[in-house]
Enzyme design. Structure first.
Site, mmCIF file in Angstrom:
data_model
loop_
_atom_site.group_PDB
_atom_site.id
_atom_site.type_symbol
_atom_site.label_atom_id
_atom_site.label_comp_id
_atom_site.label_asym_id
_atom_site.label_seq_id
_atom_site.Cartn_x
_atom_site.Cartn_y
_atom_site.Cartn_z
ATOM 1 C CG ASN A 11 -1.843 1.097 1.362
ATOM 2 O OD1 ASN A 11 -1.506 2.218 1.018
ATOM 3 N ND2 ASN A 11 -3.036 0.827 1.869
ATOM 4 C CB ALA A 12 1.736 3.597 -2.750
ATOM 5 C CG ASP A 70 -3.843 -6.286 9.507
ATOM 6 O OD1 ASP A 70 -3.881 -6.005 8.299
ATOM 7 O OD2 ASP A 70 -4.747 -6.939 10.062
ATOM 8 N N GLY A 151 -8.716 4.528 1.775
ATOM 9 C CA GLY A 151 -9.611 3.716 2.594
ATOM 10 C C GLY A 151 -10.770 4.516 3.175
ATOM 11 C CE LYS A 173 -4.371 8.501 7.860
ATOM 12 N NZ LYS A 173 -4.523 7.604 6.706
#
Ligand code: ITT
Length: 195
Positions: A11-12, A70, A151, A173
């Site tokens: 996932n970049a 994860d 996401g 973020k």
């Protein structure tokens, strides 16, 4: 000299967020950089299990120190769902738009919008495993807002803010995010460990 460390992700967006927290002292190496092209299995029933499975898989394939993250979105009114199933909530693939639509449908009419992101990082260092957790609390809003991130970011407003993660730069973020909190613990650990 830079510390090179393998990050077991495809996932970049994740890679960019983690690199920004690690700063210039660390260079992230991806599975592809190590010749691992296949999808890394994540078939465990918990975030802890999947983080561990991904990190171990890459360690076994390359013999290198590595870590994996994860992450799940845990929504209070849905009993913690989608949780470990966050990537495949609506479909078999990583269809962010379909996942967001399903989440909004499942929360329709619900006044309790509390949710949190939880990240578990598993690090394999010298064959030993270490884990780090990061959590951010917030709420799910009614409509997707913002174009940044990935996401569930367009639906998640962290506590203390009135903007979604998808309306924030990577740096904003990272100031509060689940992943950045877990990565900062990882960095502290790596700084203190004798290499
Ligand atoms: P890797 O396994 O290759 O690292 P992934 O996208 O499959 O990448 P996860 O299994 O950790 O990553 O994440 C499960 C899903 O949770 C992911 O597909 C997104 O939909 C969501 N997610 C994870 N981190 C997120 C974040 O910071 N913001 C918004 N959604 C996120």
């Amino acid at each position: 000299m830079k510390n090179r460390i393998v990050f077991a992700t495809n996932n970049a967006h994740k890679k960019a967020e983690v690199q920004a927290v690690l700063g210039p002292d660390f260079e992230l190496v991806t599975p592809r950089d190590c010749g691992v092209e296949e999808e890394i299995p994540e078939t465990q029933p918990t975030l802890e299990g999947n983080a561990s499975q991904k990190a171990r898989y890459l360690h076994d394939r390359t013999g290198l120190d590595c870590f994996a993250d994860d992450t799940g979105l845990e929504v209070a009114a849905l009993g913690g769902a989608p949780g470990v199933h966050s990537a495949r909530y609506a479909t078999d693939g990583h269809d962010f738009a379909a996942n967001n639509r399903l989440l909004l449908r499942n929360l329709a009419g619900q006044t309790d919008r509390r949710a949190r992101f939880r990240t578990v990082i598993a690090l394999i260092l010298g064959g030993e495993e270490h884990r780090f957790e990061g959590i951010v609390e917030g709420r799910i809003i009614e409509h997707e807002t913002g174009d940044e991130g990935f996401g569930y970011d367009p639906l998640f407003v962290p506590d203390g803010y009135d903007r979604t993660f998808a309306q924030m730069s990577v740096e904003e973020k990272n100031a509060v995010s689940h992943r950045a909190r877990a990565v900062r613990k990882l960095v502290e650990f790596l700084k203190n460990v004798e290499r």
